[in-house]
Design an enzyme around this catalytic site. Structure first.
Site, PDB file in Angstrom:
ATOM      1  N   CYS A   7      -0.252  -2.055  -2.480  1.00 42.03           N
ATOM      2  CA  CYS A   7      -1.098  -0.935  -2.878  1.00 42.03           C
ATOM      3  C   CYS A   7      -2.518  -1.213  -2.395  1.00 42.03           C
ATOM      4  CB  CYS A   7      -1.079  -0.784  -4.394  1.00 42.03           C
ATOM      5  SG  CYS A   7      -2.237   0.476  -4.948  1.00 42.03           S
ATOM      6  N   ASN A  13       5.716   0.030  -1.969  1.00 40.49           N
ATOM      7  CA  ASN A  13       6.956   0.805  -1.885  1.00 40.49           C
ATOM      8  C   ASN A  13       8.059   0.288  -2.800  1.00 40.49           C
ATOM      9  OD1 ASN A  13       6.204   2.505   0.461  1.00 40.49           O
ATOM     10  ND2 ASN A  13       5.990   0.520   1.440  1.00 40.49           N
TER      11      ASN A  13
HETATM   12 ZN    ZN Z   1       4.601   3.825   0.944  1.00 37.94          ZN
END
Ligand code: ZN
Length: 312
Positions: A240, A249
Site C-alpha cells: 500500500c 493486493n
Molecule cells: Zn492493486
C-alpha cells in the site's frame, strides 16, 4: 445464497506487484513467473506496463517480457498503458489487450497522474484511438473506487458515472480498484449496484487490497452480487503506497482456495500456483503475505508423528 458456478481470476502480480520492487527483477525471471502462472491454469494476467522507464524502471523491459510469454494456452495478457506513447510501444510489441486507467477521486488522480479526472477522460480517448487502431481490445480500470486516502468516501454514483463513460468509449470491461484497501462489504454492494443500474451489461472486475484484512470478505460480497471476475496477486505481492509495510493486493492463491471451497470453478491448479508463489518468495528473499502458499489447502492432512503438540 447462490454463487456463480465459475469465475475468472486474473493475476496482476507481475505488474501491480513487481512494479514496487526496487531491485530490478531480471527479464528472464519475470517471464518464468508469468509462464508458470499460466501453466498453473490462470487464463487472465496483467503482465506488465508500457510506462516510461524513467517513471517505473522495473517495467523498462515490457516489450521483451511480452515477447517471452507463452501464448500457446490462450491466456488473455493484459498490459497497463498510461498514455499515447505507451499505446504505440504496446502496438509495436503486438499487445492484444490494453488496460487504461484513471481515479474516481479528483485528488488521487491529480496526485497520481497530475491532471483532473476530466483531463484523464479526454486523454483516454486519444490512447484508445491508438490502441483500437492497432486492433487491441481495451479494458478500463477505476482506481480508488471504494474510497480515497485524501478525500475519504467516493460517491457510488461518481464511480458509476465513470464506468458508464468508459463503456460509452468502447471499453467492454471495467475493473474497480480498491487502491488503498478502503472497501468494505456494504460499500462494495453500493458501488456494484450503482453501476448495474446504469450499465447492466458491463462486465465488472473487482480488484481488492487486503490492507485492512477485508480483502476476501469483499470478494464474498462481490460473489453475492454475482460478480464473476476478480483480481489477485501471486503470493499477495504488492504494497500500500500510503501505509509503508501494509499489505496490498489480495493473494491469488488464497482467492482460488476460497473459490474452490465454495464449489466455484476457476480452472486453476492450486498446488501448482502455490509452488509459483514460493518460488517468487525465494527470489525476492522475504516472506510474502500469502497464507495458503504456507499452510497448504485444508485437504492437505498431516501425520500424527510429525505433529507438534498445540493447545488453542
Ligand atoms: Zn492493486
Amino acid at each position: 445464497m447462490s454463487y456463480p458456478k465459475k469465475v475468472t481470476i486474473c493475476d496482476v502480480g507481475t505488474r501491480d506487484g513487481f512494479q514496487i520492487e526496487h531491485k530490478f527483477i531480471p527479464t528472464a525471471t519475470k517471464i518464468e513467473v508469468i509462464n508458470a502462472i499460466i501453466a498453473a491454469g490462470v487464463r487472465k494476467l496483467e503482465v506488465t506496463s508500457f510506462v516510461s522507464p524513467r517513471a517505473v524502471p522495473q517495467m523498462a523491459d515490457a516489450a521483451e517480457v511480452y515477447a517471452g510469454i507463452d501464448k500457446s494456452r490462450g491466456a488473455e495478457l493484459v498490459c497497463l498503458i498510461p498514455n499515447r506513447r505507451g499505446a504505440e510501444d504496446a502496438a509495436k510489441a503486438g499487445v492484444k489487450t490494453a488496460l487504461l486507467f484513471l481515479s474516481a477521486s479528483e485528488t488521487h488522480n491529480l496526485t497520481n497522474v497530475n491532471r483532473s479526472v476530466q483531463a484523464s477522460l479526454d486523454g483516454l480517448k486519444d490512447v484508445m484511438a491508438v490502441a483500437n487502431g492497432a486492433g487491441m481490445a481495451v479494458h478500463g480500470a477505476i482506481a480508488t473506487s471504494f474510497g480515497c486516502p485524501f478525500e475519504g468516501d467516493v460517491p457510488a454514483e461518481r464511480v458509476a458515472d465513470l464506468a458508464v463513460r468508459m463503456r460509452d468509449m468502447g471499453m467492454h470491461h471495467v475493473s474497480l480498484g480498491d487502491t488503498t484497501g478502503m472497501a468494505t462489504p456494504p460499500i462494495v454492494k453500493r458501488v456494484v449496484e450503482a453501476i448495474r443500474r446504469r450499465a447492466p451489461a458491463l462486465e465488472l472486475t473487482l480488484h481488492f487490497h487486503n490492507t485492512r484484512g477485508l480483502g476476501l470478505v469483499n470478494v464474498m460480497a462481490g460473489l453475492e452480487m454475482g460478480v464473476t471476475h476478480f483480481e489477485g496477486s501471486i503470493g499477495g505481492l504488492g504494497g500500500c503506497p500510503f501505509a509503508p509495510g501494509a499489505t496490498g493486493n489480495i493473494c491469488t492463491e488464497d482467492c482460488v482456495n476460497l473459490m474452490h471451497e465454495l464449489g466455484i470453478e476457476t480452472g486453476i491448479d492450486l498446488d501448482a500456483l502455490c509452488a509459483v508463489a514460493r518460488r517468487v518468495e525465494q527470489f525476492l528473499g522475504r516472506p510474502l503475505p500469502g497464507q495458503v502458499m504456507r499452510a497448504g489447502p485444508r485437504s492437505k492432512l498431516h501425520t500424527i508423528a510429525a505433529a507438534k503438540r498445540a493447545v488453542g
